[in-house]
Design an enzyme around this catalytic site. Structure first.
Site, PDB file in Angstrom:
ATOM      1  N   CYS A 436       0.841  -1.203   0.000  1.00 48.42           N
ATOM      2  CA  CYS A 436       0.000   0.000   0.000  1.00 48.42           C
ATOM      3  C   CYS A 436       0.874   1.250   0.000  1.00 48.42           C
ATOM      4  CB  CYS A 436      -0.921  -0.002   1.227  1.00 48.42           C
ATOM      5  SG  CYS A 436      -2.269  -1.183   1.140  1.00 48.42           S
ATOM      6  N   GLU A 438       4.062   1.233   2.193  1.00 53.74           N
ATOM      7  CA  GLU A 438       5.139   0.921   3.111  1.00 53.74           C
ATOM      8  C   GLU A 438       6.507   1.109   2.460  1.00 53.74           C
ATOM      9  OE1 GLU A 438       2.445  -2.502   2.913  1.00 53.74           O
ATOM     10  OE2 GLU A 438       2.086  -0.417   2.398  1.00 53.74           O
TER      11      GLU A 438
END
Length: 792
Positions: A436, A438
């Site tokens: 997502c 990170e």
């Protein structure tokens, strides 16, 4: 009739096959693995056994080379096939039926599949799967928290491995890796190193994993030649012969051309995601920068132009979309209810020496994502201070078309996050975001996401003396009831202790899980392509990488901030009502308590409005969460950090929480990422980014911010300029990430009522996009109810 997407007839056909083929379970891997384990388990060391399993599968798996394909290789038998991993999670026969018959996110199974699962797969793997071993080793306290929705566990059904490839996955052939492995093996010191024998087994496993990838390439080379021999169309025959010629070079040797570099990466992607089903899928990192040297050389040689370069990218996009996320069940399905496997393409940013990283391939990738409009791969742009305005505007043009891609990341923030976490500057500049949002040092770091933590539910435990009303169990510490706390400070102290307790339960469990994977589920192929694993003679899952970081993802900071603000403002500061009265209203889901509801819902300071009263509480919550986790040691010699993102977990976490002090009704989703609560942010998008920027993003490894606009708000040149300026402004304040849904509320409502009329409607969910029709109703409602922002 829906538009056929793709730059030419070839791509249109490949895309149509990919999009219209139902996702289905493929048990070929499970069958080959099970047969191999039955015949060989106990004969070899665990690392060697794992590598030999990959080699066995790649030696025997059904090959697929579709009509018109230019990039070859599938994880399963054909497009949209999802292999299973019984060594991690052995699905029951009931699971097989449920996953096939689910209305949303279904994985089709046949009676033959279920028979094979029942008669061969389940009997062998029962008692042997990591899921069973893992759950059996957890404490009752952990189980109570897990089942109550206090946190989730990523490794419960999938392996570690959240990472991106560095330059090596585009520049290094597997024969070269084998040479490095041999040199390390030859240098082992059996006289003085007590770990030399274990290191030798790890290196043997890595060497066998290299053989596995080379075998896959050789088999496809042979298949391409056989197909070329039979092909009557001269154009296609020439393509097949070129595919075969490419496969004479890669994956065994380093690529010589742009086409070969893409093919080499794709074989690595298949190998890494096939050997151990890592969460999330392997990603190519900064694809534009990795491909650019090949692009430049081929263009100069006259063997490549932009049209051909774009066509090969679009073929790669189809390949990514052909690979659905492996099937999930139970809580793991609730936390990530999507087919998307989070391969994240990063474009732009800076070069390893700090220069502007945008190049010709960057613009081709933007054109590719715009044309293909596929939810996988997950495409983003990284925007630095050096990024040309032209590139940012082009990305905004695509984003405002309303399907949630690309997302926007702050290059300078990503670099500082990595440096702050102890990475060298040169490794930080080579890094970026995957999954997502990170951030990691690509090709050099194992940055493992261990699961989500339900921060609002921790606060609910605080109100009720550690008792969980949802499960009916004593989950937290007995620190007293909120109605008895005389001051806000007493309430805060209890919240702090409850959070520390739940984090302790989570990390204790993580440590057991980490040790299990290090010992019993090595990932030799992923280790081969991750810097320092070969030189350390140590597996990726056991601390072999240059950097080894674990993360816990915080969910619901907008909700918990508004809860604390509601209590502080109304109970302790203004004394509008007592805590006892507020809790009574909550226990009745605010039915019949309209005055209290209106006060907490509409007349209390809220996060997301550039209001320091609420935003300072957000800062307190974030700092408490960060300091409770960041810096704690993991089992691989690394440390813990935090991310702030939800996937779909904010819906699940909300479902296990009753009414909260901010006026949120029982079982409704909590806030996602670091976004404000739905309808709480009433002062426009600039107020939102000001509130969000008060969080210390540089002390995280990623934060996720969703914004929603109606199409008219970002229309025309003015809309484009406003959108670009909003992104630049947020990033100037060290914001990590921002993404947009550009769609009006009525369209979403209509799509919910008439899904067949909106089959192609894509929305941004969290760190990924998905088809609106594939989302369950609570998640659809959550997206519908997000605040529609305006620049006016």
């Amino acid at each position: 009739m829906a538009k056929l997407r793709g730059m030419n007839e070839r791509i249109q056909k490949l895309r149509e096959i990919s999009v219209n083929t139902p996702v289905h379970i493929d048990l070929e891997r499970a069958k080959i693995e099970t047969d191999f384990y039955k015949a060989n388990d106990g004969k070899y060391s665990i690392p060697v056994m794992r590598a030999m399993t990959l080699k066995e599968y790649f030696s025997k798996k059904t090959l697929y080379l579709g009509d018109g394909e230019l990039i070859v290789g599938e994880k399963g038998k054909d497009p949209q096939a999802s292999p299973t991993f019984p060594e991690l999670c052995c699905h029951s026969e009931e699971d097989m039926i449920v996953m096939s018959e689910r209305e949303l996110v279904s994985f089709k199974t046949t009676e033959e599949d279920r028979k094979l699962q029942r008669e061969e797969i389940i009997p062998y793997w029962t008692g042997r799967s990591m899921r069973e071993k893992l759950l059996s080793r957890m404490t009752q306290e952990w189980h109570d928290c897990y089942e109550a929705g206090m946190f989730t566990e990523f490794m419960e059904q999938r392996g570690p491995g959240h990472t991106c490839g560095g330059e090596q996955v585009f520049t290094t052939g597997y024969m070269e890796y084998k040479e490095k492995i041999k040199k390390t093996m030859d240098a082992l010191d059996y006289m003085n190193d007590p770990d030399a024998v274990d290191k030798c087994e790890e290196l043997k496993a890595m060497d066998i994993a290299c053989d596995a990838v080379i075998i896959l390439g050789e088999r496809y080379h042979k298949l391409a030649l056989e197909m070329a021999e039979k092909e009557t169309d001269e154009t296609r025959k020439a393509e097949l012969l070129q595919i075969a010629a490419n496969l004479e070079v890669v994956p065994a040797h380093k690529p010589q051309t742009y086409w070969q570099a893409i093919q080499l990466y794709w074989f690595t992607h298949l190998a890494v995601t096939t050997e151990l089903n890592p969460w999330d899928a392997f990603s190519p990192g900064r694809l534009d920068q990795h491909l650019y040297p090949y692009y430049e050389r081929d263009v100069e040689a006259g063997i490549l132009d932009d049209e051909k370069a774009l066509e090969l990218l679009e073929c790669l996009w189809v390949k990514f979309y052909n690979q659905p996320a492996p099937v999930k069940v139970g809580i793991t399905l609730k936390e990530s209810a999507t087919y998307t496997d989070f391969a994240n393409i990063n474009t732009g940013g800076v070069t390893p020496d700090g220069r502007n990283g945008v190049n010709n391939v960057s613009y081709l990738i933007l054109d590719c994502m715009d044309e293909m409009k596929l939810v996988q791969p997950n495409s983003n742009v990284t925007i630095s201070k050096k990024t040309p305005a032209k590139f940012l505007k082009r990305a905004c043009e695509i984003s405002r078309k309303g399907w949630g891609q690309p997302a926007f990341y702050n290059t300078e923030a990503q670099i500082m996050e990595l440096v702050n976490a102890g990475k060298k500057l040169e490794d930080a500049r080579r890094g970026g975001s995957s999954g997502c949002v990170e951030t990691g040092a690509w090709g050099s770091e194992a940055y493992i996401l261990t699961g989500y933590l339900n921060i609002p539910k921790v606060f609910q435990l605080t109100l009720f003396n550690g008792f969980d009303q949802y499960s009916g169990k004593q989950i937290g510490l007995k620190l007293g009831y909120a109605k008895d706390f005389k001051t806000y400070d007493e309430l805060w102290t209890a919240f702090k202790k409850q959070l520390e307790h739940i984090v302790d339960v989570k990390i204790r469990g993580n440590n057991v899980i980490e040790e299990l994977y290090a010992r019993e589920m090595p990932a030799p192929c992923l280790s081969v392509v991750t810097n320092d694993c070969i030189s350390n003679a140590k597996d990726y899952n056991a601390g072999g990488a240059r950097y080894n970081t674990n993360y816990i993802q915080g969910v619901g900071i907008g909700t918990v901030t508004d809860c604390l603000a509601a209590v502080k403002y109304n109970v302790y500061d203004k004394k509008n009502f007592t805590m006892e009265e507020l809790i009574e209203a909550m226990e009745h889901d605010y039915e019949g308590y309209d005055s209290i509801y209106r006060m907490v819902h509409d007349r209390t300071p809220k996060y997301g409005n550039d209001d320091d009263y609420a935003d300072s509480i957000m800062q307190d919550v974030f700092e408490l969460y960060r300091s409770t986790i960041t810096g704690r040691p993991n089992m691989k010699g690394g440390k813990y950090g935090v991310d702030m993102l939800p996937t779909t977990c904010h819906v699940y976490f909300g479902d296990v929480i009753l009414a909260t002090p901010n006026g949120r009704k029982a079982h409704k989703p909590v806030s996602e990422g670091i976004s404000p609560e739905k309808s709480a942010d009433t002062n426009g998008p600039t107020a939102v980014i000001k509130s969000c920027s008060k969080m210390d993003h540089l002390a995280t490894a990623g934060t996720l911010l969703n914004q929603k606009f109606t199409p008219d708000v970002v229309a025309g040149e003015e809309g484009l300029n406003n959108m670009s300026s909003l992104i630049r402004s947020y990033f100037a304040m060290d914001g990590h990430h921002i993404q947009f849904n550009v769609v009006d509320r009525q369209t979403l409502i209509n799509a919910q009522k008439h899904p067949d009329d909106y089959k192609d409607l894509i929305v941004r969910v969290a760190g990924y996009s998905d088809f609106f029709r594939n989302l369950d109703k609570p998640l659809q409602d959550e997206i519908i109810n997000r605040t529609e922002q305006s620049f006016n």
